[in-house]
Design a protein around this motif. Structure first.
Motif, PDB file in Angstrom:
ATOM      1  N   TYR A  80       0.775  -1.278   0.146  1.00 40.73           N
ATOM      2  CA  TYR A  80      -0.017  -0.164  -0.020  1.00 40.73           C
ATOM      3  C   TYR A  80       0.799   1.231  -0.056  1.00 40.73           C
ATOM      4  O   TYR A  80       0.306   2.331   0.454  1.00 40.73           O
ATOM      5  CB  TYR A  80      -0.952   0.049   1.222  1.00 40.73           C
ATOM      6  CG  TYR A  80      -0.435  -0.291   2.471  1.00 40.73           C
ATOM      7  CD1 TYR A  80       0.271   0.806   3.263  1.00 40.73           C
ATOM      8  CD2 TYR A  80      -0.106  -1.576   3.196  1.00 40.73           C
ATOM      9  CE1 TYR A  80       0.710   0.633   4.541  1.00 40.73           C
ATOM     10  CE2 TYR A  80       0.380  -1.710   4.205  1.00 40.73           C
ATOM     11  CZ  TYR A  80       0.877  -0.724   5.241  1.00 40.73           C
ATOM     12  OH  TYR A  80       1.491  -1.013   6.248  1.00 40.73           O
ATOM     13  N   THR A  84       4.770   8.235  -6.048  1.00 31.05           N
ATOM     14  CA  THR A  84       3.895   9.069  -6.679  1.00 31.05           C
ATOM     15  C   THR A  84       4.572  10.474  -7.182  1.00 31.05           C
ATOM     16  O   THR A  84       5.633  10.900  -6.581  1.00 31.05           O
ATOM     17  CB  THR A  84       2.370   9.501  -5.725  1.00 31.05           C
ATOM     18  OG1 THR A  84       3.139  10.208  -4.593  1.00 31.05           O
ATOM     19  CG2 THR A  84       2.029   8.213  -5.354  1.00 31.05           C
ATOM     20  N   ASN A 115      -8.062  10.617  -0.808  1.00 34.12           N
ATOM     21  CA  ASN A 115      -7.320  10.087  -1.517  1.00 34.12           C
ATOM     22  C   ASN A 115      -6.222  10.850  -2.180  1.00 34.12           C
ATOM     23  O   ASN A 115      -5.130  10.581  -2.304  1.00 34.12           O
ATOM     24  CB  ASN A 115      -8.023   9.520  -2.792  1.00 34.12           C
ATOM     25  CG  ASN A 115      -7.549   8.633  -4.063  1.00 34.12           C
ATOM     26  OD1 ASN A 115      -6.277   7.993  -3.559  1.00 34.12           O
ATOM     27  ND2 ASN A 115      -7.696   8.900  -5.232  1.00 34.12           N
ATOM     28  N   LYS A 119      -2.022  10.351  -1.800  1.00 30.10           N
ATOM     29  CA  LYS A 119      -1.164  10.367  -3.015  1.00 30.10           C
ATOM     30  C   LYS A 119       0.065  11.417  -2.540  1.00 30.10           C
ATOM     31  O   LYS A 119       1.277  11.310  -2.791  1.00 30.10           O
ATOM     32  CB  LYS A 119      -1.833  10.983  -4.247  1.00 30.10           C
ATOM     33  CG  LYS A 119      -2.668   9.990  -4.770  1.00 30.10           C
ATOM     34  CD  LYS A 119      -3.211  10.434  -6.235  1.00 30.10           C
ATOM     35  CE  LYS A 119      -4.215   9.466  -6.636  1.00 30.10           C
ATOM     36  NZ  LYS A 119      -4.631   9.874  -7.908  1.00 30.10           N
ATOM     37  N   ASP A 124      -1.196   4.296  -0.700  1.00 26.41           N
ATOM     38  CA  ASP A 124      -2.434   4.010  -1.652  1.00 26.41           C
ATOM     39  C   ASP A 124      -3.734   3.910  -0.602  1.00 26.41           C
ATOM     40  O   ASP A 124      -3.756   2.882   0.276  1.00 26.41           O
ATOM     41  CB  ASP A 124      -2.390   2.967  -2.262  1.00 26.41           C
ATOM     42  CG  ASP A 124      -3.204   2.423  -3.184  1.00 26.41           C
ATOM     43  OD1 ASP A 124      -3.366   1.253  -3.812  1.00 26.41           O
ATOM     44  OD2 ASP A 124      -4.324   3.150  -3.201  1.00 26.41           O
ATOM     45  N   SER A 126      -6.743   2.920  -1.288  1.00 28.57           N
ATOM     46  CA  SER A 126      -7.588   1.935  -1.735  1.00 28.57           C
ATOM     47  C   SER A 126      -7.487   0.779  -1.003  1.00 28.57           C
ATOM     48  O   SER A 126      -8.374  -0.282  -1.057  1.00 28.57           O
ATOM     49  CB  SER A 126      -7.564   1.796  -3.314  1.00 28.57           C
ATOM     50  OG  SER A 126      -6.291   1.243  -3.619  1.00 28.57           O
TER      51      SER A 126
END
Length: 332
Positions: A80, A84, A115, A119, A124, A126
């Protein structure tokens, strides 16, 4: 022998040799397969198990460099974390709460979702572990700086999300330029306040929150309607505003619903008018929406008819189709 009794069968005696008992038949050994250069055992050949280190190297070779890079993280080899564009090596020497607070501040009064902040942190959201970590950093920043960080709910399409924003009261001078621009375009004081929630009952649209992004969009619309009496069609205005926001570095594209909410907010205050009308174009009844200055009372005014015809002629000169402006398909 008495009647009714049966004689037991005689016992079989084992064969004996001169040396004693006959030895049992030997168990056949595994076949030996001989090759030209070497020989190997068939049972050993059936064992496909590999050592763990060798197996991991084999899997990595099969996955390729792209999949291996996606599994590499910033702090460890977890699934995770990820590199980025917003991440910077300087974040390794700053606490995550400080990085999250900096991300919220850069988001301004429009705010950023979980979210986006994830980043910025290089995590992550998600995944369950990443989402929990980012949420803990955001909650810690809210508790430590309640006078600077706030939150509100916003609809992104069909999804309702929570955005965390930097309060305008902590830096009021950063928004004075937008309010002065609004007053210069309209000649009156801005009727909206930062953070105000506008509702549109009976229209089917959700609420509009006044932020630096929405106020900048209102100023852009007022600037265009000041230069032209009638703006037609509506998607042309959306395209111009989207181009301006792209040049400013705003990553989200304005959609038709957001544009309509801005127009209805300005129409409610008497700065412009929005009309729905039908135009007969190439034997087809086409419905369009247009924006006009407040003195235009109906879509049948001569200024509106002239502006529509001017737009159609301009599209014909460029080889486009009215009202969306796509190029005509030439068949050879």
């Amino acid at each position: 022998m008495e009647a009714g009794t049966s004689k037991a069968p005689p016992k079989k005696r084992s064969r004996k040799s001169k040396e004693g008992l006959v030895p049992p038949s030997p168990v056949p050994e595994s076949p030996q397969v001989r090759d030209d250069d070497h020989e190997f055992d068939a049972e050993a050949a059936m064992d496909f198990t590999l050592p763990k280190a060798e197996l991991d190297n084999t899997i990595q070779d099969q996955e390729g460099p792209s999949q291996q890079a996606s599994k590499k993280g910033i702090y460890n080899d977890g699934y995770y974390y990820g590199w980025t564009p917003e991440w910077h090596p300087e974040f390794m020497y700053r606490i995550p709460g400080d990085v999250a607070l900096s991300s919220i501040k850069k988001g301004g009064s429009e705010g950023r979702g979980r979210n986006e902040i994830g980043k910025f942190l290089g995590m992550d959201t998600s995944t369950k572990p990443g989402n929990r970590r980012v949420s803990s950093y955001i909650l810690a920043a809210q508790k430590e700086h309640p006078e600077h960080v706030g939150q509100y709910q916003k609809m992104e399409g069909k999804i309702r999300m929570i955005k965390y924003f930097w309060k305008q009261s902590s830096e009021p001078e950063s928004f004075k330029k937008l309010f002065r621009q609004f007053e210069a375009l309209t000649g009156r004081e801005c009727p909206f306040t930062m953070g105000q929630i506008l509702k549109f009952p009976g229209t089917g649209f959700s609420t509009l929150r006044i932020s630096d992004v929405s106020l900048r969009r209102l100023n852009d619309i007022l600037e265009m309607i000041r230069d032209e009496v009638v703006l037609v069609p509506l998607h042309k205005v959306i395209k111009i505003i989207h181009q301006k926001e792209t040049n400013l570095g705003y990553q989200f594209q304005i959609d038709k619903k957001s544009m309509m909410k801005c127009l209805l907010a300005l129409q409610k205050e008497g700065f412009l008018r929005v009309f729905d009308c039908s135009v007969m174009y190439e034997n087809v009844d086409t419905k369009i929406q247009l924006i006009a200055q407040p003195h235009i009372t109906s879509p049948g005014c001569p200024e509106v008819v002239e502006a529509i015809q001017k737009t159609i002629d301009h599209y014909h000169a460029e080889g486009r189709v009215f009202p969306h402006g796509q190029f005509r398909n030439l068949r050879v």
